[in-house]
Design an enzyme around this catalytic site. Structure first.
Site, PDB file in Angstrom:
ATOM      1  N   HIS A  83       0.647  -1.204   0.090  1.00 45.65           N
ATOM      2  CA  HIS A  83       0.031   0.069  -0.015  1.00 45.65           C
ATOM      3  C   HIS A  83       0.975   1.264   0.077  1.00 45.65           C
ATOM      4  CE1 HIS A  83      -4.185  -1.374   1.465  1.00 45.65           C
ATOM      5  NE2 HIS A  83      -3.690  -2.277   0.589  1.00 45.65           N
ATOM      6  N   TYR A 211      -9.160   5.467   7.615  1.00 49.25           N
ATOM      7  CA  TYR A 211      -9.086   5.900   9.100  1.00 49.25           C
ATOM      8  C   TYR A 211     -10.010   7.025   9.196  1.00 49.25           C
ATOM      9  CZ  TYR A 211      -4.651   3.403   9.833  1.00 49.25           C
ATOM     10  OH  TYR A 211      -3.801   2.236  10.164  1.00 49.25           O
ATOM     11  N   PRO A 303      -4.047   0.082  18.919  1.00 50.02           N
ATOM     12  CA  PRO A 303      -3.908  -0.402  17.290  1.00 50.02           C
ATOM     13  C   PRO A 303      -4.012   0.600  16.247  1.00 50.02           C
ATOM     14  CG  PRO A 303      -5.872  -0.949  18.465  1.00 50.02           C
ATOM     15  CD  PRO A 303      -5.224  -0.295  19.392  1.00 50.02           C
ATOM     16  N   LYS A 307       1.231  -0.483  14.897  1.00 45.99           N
ATOM     17  CA  LYS A 307       2.664  -0.406  15.443  1.00 45.99           C
ATOM     18  C   LYS A 307       2.983  -1.658  16.474  1.00 45.99           C
ATOM     19  CE  LYS A 307       3.782   2.932  13.012  1.00 45.99           C
ATOM     20  NZ  LYS A 307       4.227   2.599  11.609  1.00 45.99           N
ATOM     21  N   TYR A 395       4.388   6.290   9.854  1.00 43.28           N
ATOM     22  CA  TYR A 395       3.529   5.078   9.501  1.00 43.28           C
ATOM     23  C   TYR A 395       4.310   4.042   8.441  1.00 43.28           C
ATOM     24  CZ  TYR A 395      -0.988   2.668   8.388  1.00 43.28           C
ATOM     25  OH  TYR A 395      -1.918   1.807   8.340  1.00 43.28           O
TER      26      TYR A 395
HETATM   27  C1  PHB Z   1      -5.838  -4.047  10.578  1.00 41.70           C
HETATM   28  O1  PHB Z   1      -5.978  -4.614   9.276  1.00 41.70           O
HETATM   29  O2  PHB Z   1      -6.352  -5.037  11.336  1.00 41.70           O
HETATM   30  C2  PHB Z   1      -5.526  -3.034  11.131  1.00 41.70           C
HETATM   31  C3  PHB Z   1      -4.760  -2.170   9.999  1.00 41.70           C
HETATM   32  C4  PHB Z   1      -4.478  -0.928  10.548  1.00 41.70           C
HETATM   33  C5  PHB Z   1      -4.592  -0.632  11.920  1.00 41.70           C
HETATM   34  C6  PHB Z   1      -5.072  -1.434  12.756  1.00 41.70           C
HETATM   35  C7  PHB Z   1      -5.544  -2.666  12.471  1.00 41.70           C
HETATM   36  O3  PHB Z   1      -4.093   0.708  12.290  1.00 41.70           O
END
Ligand code: PHB
Ligand code: APR
Length: 400
Positions: A83, A211, A303, A307, A395
């Site tokens: 990505h 997000y 989460p 990280k 990130y």
């Molecule tokens: C996930 O795909 O479970 C996931 C992805 C990004 C995050 C947290 C969880 O920041």
């Protein structure tokens, strides 16, 4: 039959005894194996139990390099998805942060469960020593030059003599508490909400992660592959997964993401549904004598920035290189600087995860002023290439 039974012995010797058969313990064991350094992994649960846990799935560049160095990157390279950027929304506004433009790096979307599966297969293919269903694990004499780990398997007492112990046994393991209270310092922040997550065999609403900050709280649209999606919504800590029907979940998710995304969201039955609390936690030091803590045994991040696994990986990077330095160059420089190096990067990951969480969630005690500040921060991130670059650098993963 356990490895010691097969050998008709109740004690054995290895170079590195690793407590915990999760991703950090297995990655360390595999990397050490590649350098001819012996280790034994002790895991409290079964392999299937460990693989049954649904966790995040965004891998930093550093983790990709470690997987390649460990010789376990083939399936990730084939089935993972690179990505180059991510989407951030607030209300119906949405903008993209281009990781590659700002850092020259992408992330890999590949489930932690798959990473752990690949590591187990590699350990088994190499005849790696992994003991499952261990109990009563005690780390003895870590503050001496001759530590040993005692434990039981189906009531039978066992002992492993070793040069070093790697505590990779997660937040609820025994390793962290082996470090005396008067030596250990702990830092914690508990967030007043959780994440309700589902897994569904539906196509992702967007090829990239979204997000979302919304008046009703945070939401995240993620995926595992073209037909396996992972969605999260911020929920109350008093909620239980049973409080949320699939319909209620989908309807709430639609209210939190931009209308044009909600209109194309494909819904379906959830195949997994769970709630995770959000916590920031760090313990210092990450070394005590011959005991080294890695991963969740030493630190937890919310989460929001994905990280957790990636910071466990950076710990493994520093410890693996420190142990190589010890066994290949007879130098303690690497292991002596392990705690300082690992913690320096851990705190940066903690800061980013806290900042990203603060930007995107609704806090119960949030004032209208606080909310305006959040929107101003989002507007700044949207308009400022410098702000996007800072976010992208964190990130994709800060250098080791
Ligand atoms: C996930 O795909 O479970 C996931 C992805 C990004 C995050 C947290 C969880 O920041
Ligand atoms: N003895 C042996 N094994 C133990 C013990 C013990 N006393 N206590 C815990 N374990 C095992 C657990 O069963 C688990 O399989 O240690 C393992 C720790 O694995 P994780 O919790 O996955 O921790 P880690 O390997 O550091 O991985 C960190 O996991 O939780 C996610 O977000 C986190 O992504 C991060 C990653």
């Amino acid at each position: 039959m356990c490895i010691l039974c097969r050998m008709g012995a109740h004690s054995m010797k290895t170079q590195v005894a690793i407590i915990g058969g999760g991703p950090s313990g297995l990655l360390l064991s595999q990397l050490l194996h590649v350098r001819g350094i012996d280790s034994v992994v002790l895991e409290r649960k079964t392999k299937d139990y460990v693989l049954g846990r649904i966790r995040a799935g965004v891998l930093e560049r550093g983790m990709l390099d470690l997987m390649r160095e460990a010789g376990v990157a083939d399936r990730m390279e084939k089935e993972g998805h690179a990505h180059d950027g991510t989407l951030i929304s607030y209300g119906d506004e949405m903008f993209r942060v281009d990781f590659t433009e700002h850092t020259g790096h992408a992330v890999m979307v590949y489930g932690q469960t798959e990473v752990t599966r690949d590591l187990y297969e590699a350990r088994e293919a190499a005849g790696g020593a992994i003991e499952f269903n261990v109990e009563d694990v005690v780390i003895n004499d870590a503050d001496s030059d001759a530590p040993f780990v005692s434990y039981t398997v189906v009531g039978q007492a066992r002992r492993i003599d070793c040069d070093f112990v790697a505590g990779c046994d997660g937040f609820h393991g025994v390793s962290r508490n082996t470090i005396p209270d008067d030596v250990r310092r702990e830092y914690e922040k508990v967030y007043p909400f959780g994440w309700l997550g589902i897994l569904s065999e539906t196509p992702p609403v967007n090829p990239e992660l979204i997000y979302a900050n919304s008046d009703r709280g945070f939401a995240l649209c993620s995926m595992r592959n073209e037909n396996l999606s992972r969605y999260y919504i911020q929920c109350s800590l008093s909620d239980s997964p049973n409080d949320w029907s699939d319909t209620a979940f989908w309807n709430e998710l639609k209210r939190r993401i931009p209308t044009d995304q909600a209109d194309k969201l494909v819904t379906g039955p959830s195949i997994e549904k769970s709630i995770a609390p959000l916590r920031s936690f760090v313990t210092e030091p990450m070394r005590w004598g011959r005991l080294f803590l890695c991963g969740d045994a030493a630190h937890i991040v919310p989460p929001t920035g994905a990280k957790g696994l990636n910071t466990a990986a950076s710990d493994v990077h520093y410890l693996y290189n420190g142990l190589r330095d010890f066994y290949e160059n007879n130098s303690t420089a690497g292991i002596d600087s392990y705690s300082q190096k690992a913690l320096a990067r851990v705190w940066k990951a903690e800061r980013f995860s806290w900042w990203f969480s603060s930007l995107l969630h609704r806090y119960p005690d949030q004032t209208t002023f606080d909310h305006r500040i959040q929107v101003a921060e989002l507007e700044f991130l949207r308009a400022s290439k410098a702000a996007q670059k800072a976010m992208a650098e964190n990130y994709v993963g800060l250098p080791y």
